[in-house]
Design an enzyme around this catalytic site. Structure first.
Site, PDB file in Angstrom:
ATOM      1  N   ARG A  19       0.996  -1.178  -0.048  1.00 26.48           N
ATOM      2  CA  ARG A  19      -0.004  -0.006   0.006  1.00 26.48           C
ATOM      3  C   ARG A  19       0.925   1.074   0.117  1.00 26.48           C
ATOM      4  NH1 ARG A  19      -4.732  -0.770   4.096  1.00 26.48           N
ATOM      5  NH2 ARG A  19      -4.602  -2.976   3.216  1.00 26.48           N
ATOM      6  N   ARG A  38      -3.602   6.057   1.099  1.00 22.49           N
ATOM      7  CA  ARG A  38      -4.453   7.176   1.822  1.00 22.49           C
ATOM      8  C   ARG A  38      -3.246   8.050   2.534  1.00 22.49           C
ATOM      9  NH1 ARG A  38      -8.982   5.718   5.016  1.00 22.49           N
ATOM     10  NH2 ARG A  38      -8.307   3.846   4.808  1.00 22.49           N
ATOM     11  N   ARG A  42      -8.163  10.607  -5.266  1.00 20.78           N
ATOM     12  CA  ARG A  42      -9.312   9.670  -4.765  1.00 20.78           C
ATOM     13  C   ARG A  42     -10.554  10.733  -4.717  1.00 20.78           C
ATOM     14  NH1 ARG A  42      -9.690   5.447  -1.849  1.00 20.78           N
ATOM     15  NH2 ARG A  42     -11.895   6.107  -1.359  1.00 20.78           N
ATOM     16  N   ASP A  68      -7.254  -3.197  -6.737  1.00 19.50           N
ATOM     17  CA  ASP A  68      -7.874  -3.801  -5.281  1.00 19.50           C
ATOM     18  C   ASP A  68      -7.979  -5.226  -5.664  1.00 19.50           C
ATOM     19  OD1 ASP A  68      -9.687  -2.719  -2.667  1.00 19.50           O
ATOM     20  OD2 ASP A  68     -10.453  -4.425  -3.652  1.00 19.50           O
ATOM     21  N   TYR A  84     -14.290 -12.575   2.083  1.00 20.30           N
ATOM     22  CA  TYR A  84     -15.205 -11.409   1.485  1.00 20.30           C
ATOM     23  C   TYR A  84     -16.485 -11.871   1.112  1.00 20.30           C
ATOM     24  CZ  TYR A  84     -11.280  -8.062   2.773  1.00 20.30           C
ATOM     25  OH  TYR A  84     -10.663  -7.498   3.552  1.00 20.30           O
TER      26      TYR A  84
END
Lengths: 340, 340
Positions: A23, A27, A36, A72, A147
């Site tokens: 990552r 962010r 984003r 992702d 998930y």
């Protein structure tokens, strides 16, 4: 080209220990937050130009030894027919969870060139821009299945475990489908230009070794087996896998990524010195003042000293609150302290 | 009295392996959900009559070998001045998180007789009702500190780690305060009649061994040291502690509770055969059909066979979706299969 990352993956001598961060495009970077702004993550992943931009952002700040495709893990399953949305700060949610044979039947096999051309285009574009190796990646079948079965992030993975123990045929069908998709997806990424691949089985550490061996390992062996002829390093990463390390090795990747819970040399002993290891600074420590980060990072380097085959990384992804300067200093520290 | 639980904690011979379950009084029981209906958890904990009722509910259904006081780990910190609320299904939240010296200063030392008389009253009432030993409990300082510093449940505990690494004096003051409170709270519970105590350091597995040794172990040694003279077994439990087991042993409890990630015998080897172990069936497996639960439970018993000092339990608390019948059958299975 700076190829110390690929050399370390192959246990070959390197001039310095290579370093990249899971990552690293994320962010914690203000320029990523700007990119984003107002955009859905999956939309960002589906635009080759934006995915390329996100991938390149951290490399403009710091001399990382590898780039990792911005994407992702849910991108391929979304194209296979799952109704996926990514909630910022929370993770992926799936509208109609997979809990019965008919739910597996709703998912189509992945055809990478038709289903994820944007990912392959991003890889082709990136190869023109990059002077370091490009890592492609995919979620591992167990983590994707979690998930899909839970319907979102889960602390206990109880529906997933209830399915594997309660309906082994459905579990097997789901794992076969996801295993085939993962293998096809990674092969397509390599054909498009990815020079290494990482498989994120982020949540597989929730399983005990017996369940891992029975319900996950066969699929992982098939995935890594199907990559073996491609000539690129494969990294196999999971969190909390201390008790599974010997089995991860059996799965067949040449590089095992480990989290921070165990000392790097202890983990390396468990996987064997003939595979490379990636890790393992605690990402949460990177929110502490630099002197603390520095001390912990040097501890990681000490535990890998004198052995070929260490790729420096965090033990999981860079956390959103991390100061970018800390990551920049960390890259320099690793390079300065490991001159051969 | 059925004292096989206490005997096993002391590594003494038992007629059968004792069994109890973390969160045996909890949302998987319809009678518990009825008791909770419209009531706040902390309010339930503050009523001795209701806490007694919740404690007794599972014992009416199944022949468990120990009762555990119904309460919440946040009860004492709420009385020390933290503004705590428990959100059903989500966990504890703290309105003004502890991140600076002044925040620690806002917390008062715990005076059990004055601050938590309802807990001590519940214990006294329970001792009149019970024919099995009563376990008192407390949250461990690290886990309490994580809730106080993060302000709620946390996946990464990053603010907690940033505090311990970035402001060791404040961290130390917080741990001393919480360590003193935990020790005083447990001593008061024993004086009121608790026949064993369990310390829940549920999230300490997020730390690496180096950080555990430096930032947590000294406090845990003080806590268990202060209990040593009371003559009751102390259980030390955490999740994901595979790499910390040798250090948990150093902390000094006579019983180490382990999660399901590692095989029970492997965990036992790491803590040493002169301490008792508690565990370690995966709670998520209890949502699967009975045959799967049975097979996994027998696996746990096999790994403890022939050794004194095993307390059968799950590797974490009973999950809300668990069928009560599964837990009832599990108690019988453990008793039937371990007749000496």
């Amino acid at each position: 080209m700076d190829d110390r990352f690929l050399r370390a993956c192959r246990l070959e001598p390197v001039d310095r220990t290579p370093v990249w961060f899971m990552r690293q495009a994320g962010r914690y970077l203000p320029e990523y937050r700007a990119l984003r702004e107002g955009r859905d993550v999956l939309a960002l992943c589906r635009s080759p130009e934006l995915a390329v931009e996100a991938t390149l952002q951290p490399l403009r700040r710091m001399p990382l030894d590898a780039a990792i495709l911005f994407s992702d893990i849910m991108v391929p399953v979304a194209e296979m027919g799952a109704d996926v949305r990514i909630e910022p700060g929370a993770g992926p949610f799936v509208r109609e969870p997979v809990r019965a044979p008919a739910d597996v039947g709703r998912l189509r096999p992945l055809e990478p060139e038709a289903d994820v051309p944007h990912v392959l285009d991003a890889i082709r574009l990136l190869r023109k821009e990059l002077s370091v190796p490009l890592i492609g990646f995919a979620g591992a079948p167990f983590t994707l299945a979690s998930y899909l079965v839970e319907g979102g992030p889960s602390r206990n993975h109880e529906r997933t475990k209830a399915l594997m123990h309660g309906d082994e045929a459905t579990w097997g069908a789901l794992m076969r489908l996801l295993g085939d998709a993962t293998a096809a997806y990674l092969r397509a990424q390599v054909e498009a230009g990815a020079q290494a691949v990482q498989v994120f089985d982020s949540w597989v550490g929730a399983l005990d070794p017996e369940d891992y061996r029975r319900f996950v390992l066969p699929t992982m062996r098939r995935v890594f087996g199907s990559l073996a002829g491609l000539g690129v390093p494969a990294i196999h990463f999971g969190v909390g896998t201390g008790e599974l390390l010997a089995l991860l090795r059996e799965a067949g990747a040449g590089v095992i990524g480990v989290d921070w819970r165990g000392p790097l040399d202890v983990a390396w002993d468990r996987v064997g010195s003939d595979v490379a290891v990636q890790g393992n600074l605690d990402p949460a420590v990177c929110l502490a003042p630099w002197e603390a980060v520095r001390a912990k990072a040097l501890g990681v380097l000490d535990r890998a000293a004198g052995r070929p085959g260490h790729v420096f990384n965090l033990g999981h992804g860079v956390l959103p609150g991390t100061p970018p300067e800390t990551m920049e200093r960390l890259v320099d520290l690793v390079h300065e302290r490991t001159v051969r």
